[in-house]
Design an enzyme around this catalytic site. Sequence first.
Site, PDB file in Angstrom:
ATOM      1  N   SER A  95     -38.890 -11.582  18.801  1.00  8.97           N
ATOM      2  CA  SER A  95     -39.218 -10.159  18.808  1.00  8.97           C
ATOM      3  C   SER A  95     -39.483 -10.079  17.259  1.00  8.97           C
ATOM      4  CB  SER A  95     -38.103  -9.150  19.362  1.00  8.97           C
ATOM      5  OG  SER A  95     -37.455  -9.439  20.419  1.00  8.97           O
ATOM      6  N   LYS A 171     -42.203  -4.128  22.280  1.00  9.01           N
ATOM      7  CA  LYS A 171     -40.961  -4.299  22.323  1.00  9.01           C
ATOM      8  C   LYS A 171     -40.186  -3.448  21.409  1.00  9.01           C
ATOM      9  CE  LYS A 171     -37.045  -6.804  22.106  1.00  9.01           C
ATOM     10  NZ  LYS A 171     -35.984  -7.071  23.139  1.00  9.01           N
ATOM     11  N   LYS A 239     -32.548  -5.807  12.811  1.00  6.06           N
ATOM     12  CA  LYS A 239     -34.050  -6.362  12.506  1.00  6.06           C
ATOM     13  C   LYS A 239     -34.847  -5.669  13.101  1.00  6.06           C
ATOM     14  CE  LYS A 239     -34.970  -9.447  15.535  1.00  6.06           C
ATOM     15  NZ  LYS A 239     -35.715  -9.816  16.444  1.00  6.06           N
TER      16      LYS A 239
HETATM   17  P1  NAD Z   1     -30.103 -16.844  18.549  1.00  2.00           P
HETATM   18  O1  NAD Z   1     -30.079 -16.562  17.249  1.00  2.00           O
HETATM   19  O2  NAD Z   1     -29.125 -17.103  19.847  1.00  2.00           O
HETATM   20  O3  NAD Z   1     -31.282 -17.971  18.715  1.00  2.00           O
HETATM   21  C1  NAD Z   1     -32.105 -18.387  17.805  1.00  2.00           C
HETATM   22  C2  NAD Z   1     -32.138 -19.941  17.776  1.00  2.00           C
HETATM   23  O4  NAD Z   1     -33.416 -20.406  17.051  1.00  2.00           O
HETATM   24  C3  NAD Z   1     -30.921 -20.372  17.188  1.00  2.00           C
HETATM   25  O5  NAD Z   1     -30.788 -21.536  18.228  1.00  2.00           O
HETATM   26  C4  NAD Z   1     -31.511 -21.167  15.947  1.00  2.00           C
HETATM   27  O6  NAD Z   1     -30.783 -22.190  15.709  1.00  2.00           O
HETATM   28  C5  NAD Z   1     -32.929 -21.315  16.141  1.00  2.00           C
HETATM   29  N1  NAD Z   1     -33.518 -21.281  14.713  1.00  2.00           N
HETATM   30  C6  NAD Z   1     -33.483 -20.648  13.733  1.00  2.00           C
HETATM   31  N2  NAD Z   1     -34.338 -20.901  12.953  1.00  2.00           N
HETATM   32  C7  NAD Z   1     -35.079 -22.295  13.242  1.00  2.00           C
HETATM   33  C8  NAD Z   1     -35.857 -23.237  12.943  1.00  2.00           C
HETATM   34  N3  NAD Z   1     -36.442 -23.064  11.668  1.00  2.00           N
HETATM   35  N4  NAD Z   1     -36.374 -24.205  13.615  1.00  2.00           N
HETATM   36  C9  NAD Z   1     -35.879 -24.513  15.029  1.00  2.00           C
HETATM   37  N5  NAD Z   1     -34.928 -23.377  15.576  1.00  2.00           N
HETATM   38  C10 NAD Z   1     -34.537 -22.411  14.595  1.00  2.00           C
HETATM   39  O7  NAD Z   1     -30.989 -15.484  19.107  1.00  2.00           O
HETATM   40  P2  NAD Z   1     -31.329 -15.044  20.360  1.00  2.00           P
HETATM   41  O8  NAD Z   1     -30.475 -13.989  20.823  1.00  2.00           O
HETATM   42  O9  NAD Z   1     -31.814 -16.266  21.271  1.00  2.00           O
HETATM   43  O10 NAD Z   1     -32.812 -14.300  20.156  1.00  2.00           O
HETATM   44  C11 NAD Z   1     -34.058 -14.742  20.008  1.00  2.00           C
HETATM   45  C12 NAD Z   1     -35.184 -13.672  19.933  1.00  2.00           C
HETATM   46  O11 NAD Z   1     -35.092 -12.958  20.992  1.00  2.00           O
HETATM   47  C13 NAD Z   1     -34.664 -12.665  18.740  1.00  2.00           C
HETATM   48  O12 NAD Z   1     -36.108 -12.417  18.113  1.00  2.00           O
HETATM   49  C14 NAD Z   1     -34.110 -11.466  19.625  1.00  2.00           C
HETATM   50  O13 NAD Z   1     -34.507 -10.286  18.830  1.00  2.00           O
HETATM   51  C15 NAD Z   1     -34.827 -11.481  20.908  1.00  2.00           C
HETATM   52  N6  NAD Z   1     -34.128 -11.019  21.970  1.00  2.00           N
HETATM   53  C16 NAD Z   1     -32.816 -11.208  22.100  1.00  2.00           C
HETATM   54  C17 NAD Z   1     -31.853 -10.687  23.129  1.00  2.00           C
HETATM   55  C18 NAD Z   1     -30.571 -10.838  23.240  1.00  2.00           C
HETATM   56  O14 NAD Z   1     -29.860  -9.999  24.089  1.00  2.00           O
HETATM   57  N7  NAD Z   1     -30.111 -11.946  22.686  1.00  2.00           N
HETATM   58  C19 NAD Z   1     -32.524 -10.031  24.012  1.00  2.00           C
HETATM   59  C20 NAD Z   1     -34.048  -9.815  24.050  1.00  2.00           C
HETATM   60  C21 NAD Z   1     -34.669 -10.398  23.075  1.00  2.00           C
END
Ligand code: NAD
Length: 298
Positions: A95, A171, A239
Amino acid sequence: MKIGFIGLGIMGKPMAKNLIKAGHQLVVFDIVKEAVKDAVAAGAEAASSPKEAASSCEHIITMLPNSPHVKTVVLGENGVLEGAKKGAVLIDMSSIAPGVSREIACECEKAGIKMLDAPVSGGEPKAIDGTLSIMAGGDRALFESVKDDILLKMGASAVYCGGIGAGNTTKLANQIIVACNIAALAEALTLAKKAGVDPELVFQAIKGGLAGSTVMNAKAPMMISGDFKPGFRIDLHIKDLANALDTGHAAASPLPLTSTVMEMFQSLRADGDGSCDHSALAKYYAKISGEEIGKKTR
Ligand code: NAD
């Protein structure tokens, strides 16, 4: 299909596992080694960089926190564009700001890479079940080409919303509605408690009526018990609301409710609660009303 998958966090890890279960071959990368190990144990192959993950795959999925992370992973050194072959398809499911999706798509186009923005809604439980709601932007034919075999292996629905960035605009609309719903729920349950009615009874009484919602069913029990383990972290919702406010300003679309809830989240973050679930808006109301979270009604 061989799919590169970058970003194995709360959402990315179960999404990647569902693609493996559907029979795809995955090449994964994350900066957190433990996350990669877990995906490898589920059958994925590990890559040492986004470039390497992209180099052997026709499709590359990114599931990262925000715009700067996606820019680094796609456009940066050892990034996707350095490895991807001409004609490869990047599906960014993070997102992020719609304007940044458009910027990245423009750079992809110059390198002969096609891109969709396809963020998701539903949270970790639906990522695990493979029942996410997916909202996509980009070329319609490109969307149709990945809908059944890739997107619907992670989601229960995948809706085409328009040109590149339209997925992320959709979104943002979703995140505004969720934030305002949670704030209204916290406000209402705090009123009930202060006025002497057990919030649990309020929840049971109204959840089947017009006020009932997926947000209410998921978040009321957390507010009532005071369990704010994420779920969806306040930091991530800040964010999204920041991206919504920027997008609103650019489109001359005033967002008075969004800005109010944004300040509530900012106050919680200043109190050290940025890692709590967004249902911790109940803590904000507890603070301004002099209530205690989880305390029984008098
Ligand atoms: P998270 O922080 O758990 O996971 C993000 C992952 O990206 C982590 O494992 C991190 O190590 C990795 N990462 C960061 N920088 C990196 C890089 N340079 N190279 C490789 N990997 C890297 O976040 P999440 O909860 O999985 O969310 C991911 C996306 O989905 C976000 O944009 C969030 O807003 C969206 N989202 C989350 C949810 C939720 O309930 N958690 C629901 C819908 C959408």
